[in-house]
Each structure stands twice: as structure tokens, then as C-alpha cells.
Design a protein around this motif. Structure first.
Motif, PDB file in Angstrom:
ATOM      1  N   THR A 171       1.683  -2.917   2.364  1.00  0.00           N
ATOM      2  CA  THR A 171       1.056  -2.824   3.690  1.00  0.00           C
ATOM      3  C   THR A 171      -0.243  -3.605   3.790  1.00  0.00           C
ATOM      4  OG1 THR A 171      -0.066  -0.767   3.026  1.00  0.00           O
ATOM      5  CG2 THR A 171       2.058  -0.548   4.142  1.00  0.00           C
ATOM      6  N   ARG A 172      -0.740  -4.141   2.672  1.00  0.00           N
ATOM      7  CA  ARG A 172      -1.978  -4.906   2.687  1.00  0.00           C
ATOM      8  C   ARG A 172      -1.727  -6.325   2.201  1.00  0.00           C
ATOM      9  NH1 ARG A 172      -7.069  -2.514  -0.074  1.00  0.00           N
ATOM     10  NH2 ARG A 172      -7.961  -4.163   1.227  1.00  0.00           N
ATOM     11  N   CYS A 181       4.011  -9.298  -2.170  1.00  0.00           N
ATOM     12  CA  CYS A 181       3.800  -8.348  -1.078  1.00  0.00           C
ATOM     13  C   CYS A 181       5.089  -8.151  -0.277  1.00  0.00           C
ATOM     14  CB  CYS A 181       2.689  -8.836  -0.158  1.00  0.00           C
ATOM     15  SG  CYS A 181       1.038  -8.867  -0.897  1.00  0.00           S
ATOM     16  N   ALA A 185       7.044  -4.558   0.228  1.00  0.00           N
ATOM     17  CA  ALA A 185       7.337  -4.031   1.564  1.00  0.00           C
ATOM     18  C   ALA A 185       8.828  -3.714   1.676  1.00  0.00           C
ATOM     19  CB  ALA A 185       6.917  -5.036   2.628  1.00  0.00           C
ATOM     20  N   ARG A 273      -6.180   1.656   0.661  1.00  0.00           N
ATOM     21  CA  ARG A 273      -5.381   1.246   1.834  1.00  0.00           C
ATOM     22  C   ARG A 273      -6.119   1.512   3.141  1.00  0.00           C
ATOM     23  NH1 ARG A 273      -4.358   6.035   0.209  1.00  0.00           N
ATOM     24  NH2 ARG A 273      -3.651   7.765   1.502  1.00  0.00           N
TER      25      ARG A 273
END
Length: 275
Positions: A171-172, A181, A185, A273
Motif C-alpha cells: 500500500t506504500r 510493491c 499488492a 503505514r
């Protein structure tokens, strides 16, 4: 305040997690990527609580060495520990996951838990991500999770649990980690899909999303003073986490204490987060 090396007034944060769940001894778990790092911590922690473990790793020789070391260490420190069996596995092969399950059944006669821990952490600026890098990370980090969950679901009964390793990177955005990433996800969303479908069999599927954790995979952070300061500044608890702290979440998710929890990703990130 804790320091950036993960120590503070309470002592080293790499000390073992003290929680015990009476339903776990005698259970059998498969863990991928268990030759070192968090996977090895998971294997040792579960075996210390009487859980038998089949550890699989691409480096089969190192996996066997890790298993022997855990077994030898626990013999003299723990009453009735679980036994760790090490074997080679390429998580991009569906058939090799089936062999892991078969090993668990042959060695221990049952299979209760499956931990999809194996993963890779490639780096490249977005404009330079190659087809090989993207394909490789998706095969290991996503296909490896799917094939492991499929193999597990063929043998787990009601009450069985699957835990996947996602990441706060799901999410980052992290510069230079676009492929990674993306893969994490996908793991987070795949976890939700598997939870819905495998719930028909009474199988729970959850994920753990670590943040900055002190492992070989994140050694570059500790070796770069600028990166380390940035990491610590963006974590509300102002320190890097330890694999043992990730294990605490895993232990809970595998236990009956989490028997009505499925389809979730639990962040173990010191609150990063939210920053």
C-alpha cells in the motif's frame, strides 16, 4: 526511547516471543523460504512450541543445515519440541509444493498450517524494470503463494490456516521497488480471494505485512546511515522491527485464538503505514 538498532530500555527486541497457545503442540506446518531470515525464525519458534515443521527453500542444503541446527538447539532447551525437516523447493513450481505437502504427510501423518514465506526483493527504477525482473518477482512472490495455497488446500481440513507474507509495500510506494510493491499488492488481494473461496472448506487465509524488519533482505537500510535515519523517522515507534515480532503475529494467526479471522493482512510495521 528505543534506538535505531532495535534495542532500548527493555533489552534486545530479538528475544523470543513468550506467547504459547495450547492448541498448537502436535500440529504440522509447512514453511517456504525457511533456510534463513524470518523463515528460520518462524520454524524455530513453532518447533519450540511443539509444532512439527517441514521447511522448504531453494537452497536445499542450507535448509537441511538450518533444520539440523534448530533440532539440535531445541533438544537441550525445550521439553517435547517439534521436529524440523528441511528439503529443497522451487516455489515457482506447483508440483514441488505438492511434494512439500507429501513430505509433511509422510513424516508426520497430517498437515495443519502452511506459511508462504519465500520471496525476493528486487531493485530497479520504474523506467528500468525489465521483463525478466517483473516476471521473476511475480513468479516467486505471487505464483509461489498461489501454488502453495493450492497445495495446502488439498490437504488442510476445517480449522487449517494459511498465512501469506505481504508487505506494507503493498500500500506504500517505495522508490526503486515498483516490481516488488506490485507483487505484494497482488499477494494482499490474492489473500482475500483465497479466504473467500477456501472458507467453504473451513480454511482460514490471512497475510502478514511487515514493515522495516531486521533481516538480510533489509540489511541495506542499516548499512546506509541516510536510509536508516529515514526509515526510523518514518516509523512512529522510531526503530526497525525484529523477525521475532513478525513471528508473534504469525503465531496468533495460526492459533485457535484467530479462528474467526480470515481474509485480513496484519501490518507489523511500527505504525509506518500511517505516516
Amino acid at each position: 526511547m528505543s534506538t535505531s538498532d532495535g534495542t532500548g530500555p527493555g533489552g534486545a527486541l530479538h528475544r523470543p516471543i513468550g506467547a504459547h497457545y495450547p492448541d498448537l503442540p502436535g500440529k504440522v506446518a509447512v514453511i517456504t523460504g525457511a533456510a534463513r531470515g524470518m523463515g528460520a525464525v518462524f520454524a524455530r519458534g513453532l518447533a519450540a512450541r511443539g509444532v512439527h515443521v517441514v521447511g522448504g527453500d531453494l537452497d536445499g542444503e542450507r535448509m537441511s543445515t538450518t533444520a539440523d541446527a534448530i533440532n539440535d538447539a531445541l533438544k537441550s532447551t525445550v521439553d517435547e519440541p517439534g521436529r524440523v525437516v528441511g528439503t529443497a523447493v522451487d516455489v515457482t513450481s506447483a508440483e514441488q509444493h505438492d511434494r512439500l505437502a507429501a513430505t509433511a504427510l509422510a513424516e508426520f501423518g497430517r498437515l495443519d498450517h502452511w506459511v508462504n514465506n519465500a520471496g525476493i526483493f528486487p531493485f530497479a527504477p520504474a523506467a528500468e524494470i525489465s521483463p525478466d525482473q517483473l516476471g521473476g518477482v511475480l513468479r516467486v512472490n505471487v505464483e509461489g503463494v498461489l501454488y502453495g495455497a493450492q497445495a495446502a488446500a488439498r490437504h488442510l481440513g476445517p480449522g487449517g490456516a494459511i498465512v501469506n507474507m505481504s508487505s506494507v509495500s503493498a500500500t506504500r510506494v517505495r522508490r526503486g521497488r515498483g516490481a516488488y510493491c506490485t507483487s505484494k499488492a497482488a499477494v494482499a488481494h490474492l489473500t482475500e480471494s483465497l479466504a473467500v473461496e477456501f472458507g467453504d472448506q473451513g480454511i482460514r487465509v490471512n497475510a502478514i505485512a511487515p514493515g522495516y524488519i531486521d533481516t538480510d533482505m533489509t540489511r541495506w537500510v542499516k548499512e546506509d546511515p541516510v536510509a536508516l535515519r529515514h526509515a526510523v523517522d518514518t516509523v512512529p515507534l522510531h526503530r526497525i522491527g525484529s523477525p521475532e515480532e513478525v513471528f508473534g503475529a504469525l503465531l496468533f494467526l495460526l492459533s485457535d485464538s484467530a479462528r474467526y479471522i480470515t481474509g485480513h493482512s496484519i501490518a507489523v510495521d511500527g505504525g509506518s503505514r500511517h505516516v
